[in-house]
Scaffold this active site. Structure first.
Site, mmCIF file in Angstrom:
data_model
loop_
_atom_site.group_PDB
_atom_site.id
_atom_site.type_symbol
_atom_site.label_atom_id
_atom_site.label_comp_id
_atom_site.label_asym_id
_atom_site.label_seq_id
_atom_site.Cartn_x
_atom_site.Cartn_y
_atom_site.Cartn_z
ATOM 1 N N HIS A 457 1.057 -1.109 0.226
ATOM 2 C CA HIS A 457 -0.005 -0.053 -0.098
ATOM 3 C C HIS A 457 0.885 1.350 -0.095
ATOM 4 O O HIS A 457 1.186 1.600 1.052
ATOM 5 C CB HIS A 457 -1.512 -0.225 0.895
ATOM 6 C CG HIS A 457 -2.348 1.741 1.011
ATOM 7 N ND1 HIS A 457 -3.369 0.756 1.096
ATOM 8 C CD2 HIS A 457 -1.919 2.530 1.897
ATOM 9 C CE1 HIS A 457 -3.808 2.557 1.452
ATOM 10 N NE2 HIS A 457 -3.183 2.974 1.922
ATOM 11 N N GLU A 506 0.456 -2.322 4.302
ATOM 12 C CA GLU A 506 1.130 -0.712 3.863
ATOM 13 C C GLU A 506 2.507 -0.555 4.175
ATOM 14 O O GLU A 506 3.383 -1.682 4.725
ATOM 15 C CB GLU A 506 0.902 0.256 5.672
ATOM 16 C CG GLU A 506 0.704 1.640 4.958
ATOM 17 C CD GLU A 506 -0.102 2.902 5.261
ATOM 18 O OE1 GLU A 506 -1.176 2.308 5.625
ATOM 19 O OE2 GLU A 506 -0.329 3.898 4.707
#
Ligand SMILES: *[C@@H]1O[C@H](CO)[C@@H](O)[C@H](O)[C@H]1NC(C)=O
Ligand SMILES: *[C@@H]1O[C@H](CO)[C@@H](O)[C@H](O)[C@H]1NC(C)=O
Ligand SMILES: *[C@@H]1O[C@H](CO)[C@@H](O)[C@H](O)[C@H]1NC(C)=O
Length: 686
Positions: A457, A506
């Site tokens: 991400h 992420e």
């Protein structure tokens, strides 16, 4: 009477056929007991030749080997991992990029940051997969990188990475100097989540305006000021003792002293979201006393001035009135690291060292015994309820980091080798898990293996332009963000490699910070290569998991329930056979009238199955990738266990039972919480 068994049965039958259609190889169990660490580093050091790609997309050499025995020392793969762990920070650079920038797909960006307050706050690092700049996680990351640099400097030298360590730290500290323009002011955030989180696109069109936020003498943020002091102090030591830049070290020390004084003297002492509510989106602090202790510990380590040790001691006592407090190491909770740092720094002062050694030892036991709220996943990942949900790889890496620091300081003190070895074994077990020794056969570092995360991400690396199509456009990420440690797997050791799955994919500054030091240690000591060198390309097809159970377990339970139910019915019918006969006879006589009963069956939703995204579910996938609520249960009692507040228990319970939970809105801003032994915080990140 309702028949829940029947309802479940129907949905499970359809699941059973779903499972039957799949190959179900048994997941490779990975022992939570790590293997013995290699003995000391060999003295013959081969020149390091660095031939790996750094600019565009990866070409994986056919690295599949028979064993992890390293053909060279230092091991080339660990040298590469150390290099990449720092390279990640080049991908996060903000502002005007230098000529020697190695991540060439990044562009100059947001050069006007700070203009709204008449300042130049361009530069620094973007926090995570987005384009916000936050001080609080940055200062913790800088402290961790600098401490790792001090402690494992030999690894940086062996890998010929000293230059990149210097560049990484300087890029961050130069910006922190700008963010601390005078003794009374510290800028803590640039850009707002409301604007930035609606943007998924390249670094050339970052949305404006980008508001700038500060804390200061009249509106203090005690935690963030003390944490910045820790960053300046630790990096000052790195420049003074290792990188031989006395003048930069002195500059950093001046900032450290100024900020620590500000944190201690500016009133009222309070958490920084009180004056800058904008940070509540992402990094709200659970209390400021652990940062005051952390700042004091680093000021003591920097200056050897006993008054700072007294301060650190008093702050720790303040937190520990109800028993020794602990909790996993995160950007928000440094208490365990305070104990370990002080155990190390106070070794020259025997009268005080005992207290710190005791605290550090109890923290090390808390970690290595995986005490509540932490435990091992089935495959051996150190996993803490609450914290690990959002970035399990980082919680494990931080634990490994703490254990290495503990092992090192105990070793220096001449403590029991048995303990030293056990701490290092714990760390190695976690490192191996993160580098491929796991059921997904996935090293959770981008760009080192065909099984590395393919969809981190990261807006800048993705090449996407539209948040609506984050997962699909472009099909393959445009750039490889080498060296990024991603959020990591869920509590069932499963990983959903999808861009919108921000909890697991992420990237962030504080994620990579422990990785740098851990890899430097591996370079120094490892005679093996990381586990992924023997892993063939391709992740295994793992069976789906429902509510923490594997499908065969569920089927077994259902079948048993049915047999038991049939047994009970049969027994009841047998005992009541006379009444039943009588009832049947009566019914026969009455015949044509009477109400008719019908058995209705409700089909419940098939919880936890996410066919869209392939192999396995992951928690809360339907959450928007922009709703980055994180739950951090912060401080947990060690010696005198205090029962968690209701909220915590419910929280844990709901973690365990709900796969389709709606996000909890952030709670109202806490007042002072420093007297709470256990504090549950909601914060979020993007
Ligand atoms: C990589 O090595 C394996 C095992 O030696 C071999 O089967 C495979 O064909 C090789 N792949 C490539 C792309 O060279
Ligand atoms: C001090 O910080 C507060 C909170 O960010 C801000 O509102 C105020 O303007 C600042 N004071 C000065 C003198 O800049
Ligand atoms: C700011 O702090 C530094 C270091 O503590 C001190 O030397 C300096 O005099 C202070 N500056 C002002 C203007 O107060």
């Amino acid at each position: 009477m309702r028949t829940p068994g029947l309802t479940s049965l129907l949905s499970f039958l359809s699941l059973a056929s779903l499972v039957a259609a799949q190959e179900t190889p048994s997941p490779d169990p990975v022992s939570p007991t790590p293997t013995t660490p290699p003995s000391g580093p060999s003295r013959t050091v081969l020149p390091v030749s660095k031939t790996w790609p750094v600019a565009t997309n990866p070409t994986y050499p056919n690295t599949t080997r028979e064993t992890t025995q390293s053909p060279s020392f230092p091991d080339t793969e660990y040298v590469k991992l150390l290099d990449y762990s720092l390279l990640f920070y080049e991908a996060q650079r903000s502002g005007k990029l230098p000529a020697d920038q190695r991540v060439t797909w990044r562009r100059d960006s947001v050069l006007n940051d700070g203009r709204d307050v008449g300042m130049d706050l361009s530069g620094g690092y973007f926090d995570a997969g987005d384009y916000l700049k936050f001080i609080f996680p940055l200062t913790f990351s800088m402290t961790q990188v600098c401490w790792g640099g001090i402690e494992f400097f030999e690894g940086y030298k062996l890998a010929d990475e000293v230059k990149y360590l210097d560049q990484m730290v300087r890029w961050g500290m130069d910006w922190l100097i700008k963010a601390h323009p005078n003794n009374d002011t510290l800028y803590v955030q640039v850009g707002t989540a409301e604007i930035d989180n609606n943007y998924w696109g390249p670094d050339t069109t970052i949305p404006l305006p980008r508001a700038t936020f500060q804390v200061n003498k009249s509106k203090p943020g005690t935690d963030v000021m003390a944490d910045a002091a820790a960053a300046f102090a630790s990096c000052s030591i790195l420049y003074r003792d290792k990188l031989n830049d006395a003048s930069y070290a002195a500059t950093l020390q001046t900032h450290a002293e100024s900020l620590f004084r500000l944190a201690e003297t500016a009133t009222p002492q309070q958490v920084y979201q009180t004056v800058v509510p904008a940070v509540s989106c992402c990094y709200q602090s659970s209390g400021y006393v652990d940062e005051l202790a952390w700042g004091a510990a680093w000021m003591y380590t920097l200056t050897n001035d006993a008054s700072y040790m007294t301060k650190a001691s008093n702050y720790v006592d303040q937190l520990n009135t109800g028993g020794v407090q602990s909790g996993p190491v995160t950007w928000d909770n440094k208490l365990g690291l305070v104990y370990i740092l002080m155990a190390s720094s106070s070794q020259g002062s025997p009268s005080s060292n005992g207290k710190w050694q005791d605290l550090a030892a109890s923290y090390a036991d808390f970690t290595s015994s995986a005490s509540k709220p932490c435990q091992y996943t089935k495959a051996g990942l150190y996993y803490c309820s609450g914290d690990s949900k959002d970035d399990s790889a980082v919680i494990a890496a931080n634990a490994a980091w703490a254990m290495h620091m503990m092992g090192n300081q105990l070793d220096r003190k001449g403590g029991t080798q048995e303990k030293v070895v056990s701490y290092r074994e714990f760390a190695l077990g976690q490192i191996k898990y993160l580098l491929g020794d796991n059921p997904e056969k996935t090293p959770y570092v981008v760009g080192v293996h065909p099984n590395s995360p393919m969809n981190p991400h990261s807006a800048s690396a993705s090449g996407g332009f539209n948040a609506e199509t984050i997962d699909t456009v472009p099909e393959t990420m445009l750039h490889t963000i080498y060296g990024a440690l991603v959020g990591g797997p869920d509590k069932n050791d499963r990983f959903g490699d999808v861009r919108s799955n921000w909890r697991q994919t992420e990237v962030a500054l504080d994620y990579n910070a422990p990785l740098t030091g851990l890899m430097a240690y591996q370079v120094m000591t490892s005679k093996e290569s990381p586990p992924y060198v023997v892993i063939p390309a391709g992740r295994p097809d793992l069976p789906p998991i429902l509510n923490g159970m594997e499908i065969w377990q569920i089927i077994l339970i259902v079948l048993c329930s049915i047999f038991v139910a049939i047994g009970i019915c049969a027994a009841v019918c047998y005992r009541k056979r006379d009444q039943i006969r009588a009832w049947a006879a009566a019914r026969k006589n009455k015949n044509k009238g009477g109400p008719k009963y019908q058995l209705s069956v409700n089909r419940g939703p098939r919880k936890g199955i996410e066919p869209e995204h392939g192999r396995q579910p992951y928690e809360e996938q339907e959450l928007s990738q922009y709703d980055h609520t994180r739950d951090d249960s912060i401080v947990h009692s060690l010696a005198v266990p205090t029962p968690p507040p209701r909220a915590t228990q419910e929280q844990f319970a709901s973690n365990d039972n709900s796969t389709l939970r709606r996000p909890v809105p952030p709670p109202p801003l806490p007042e002072r919480h420093d007297d709470d032994p256990i504090l549950l915080q909601n914060a979020s990140r993007s």
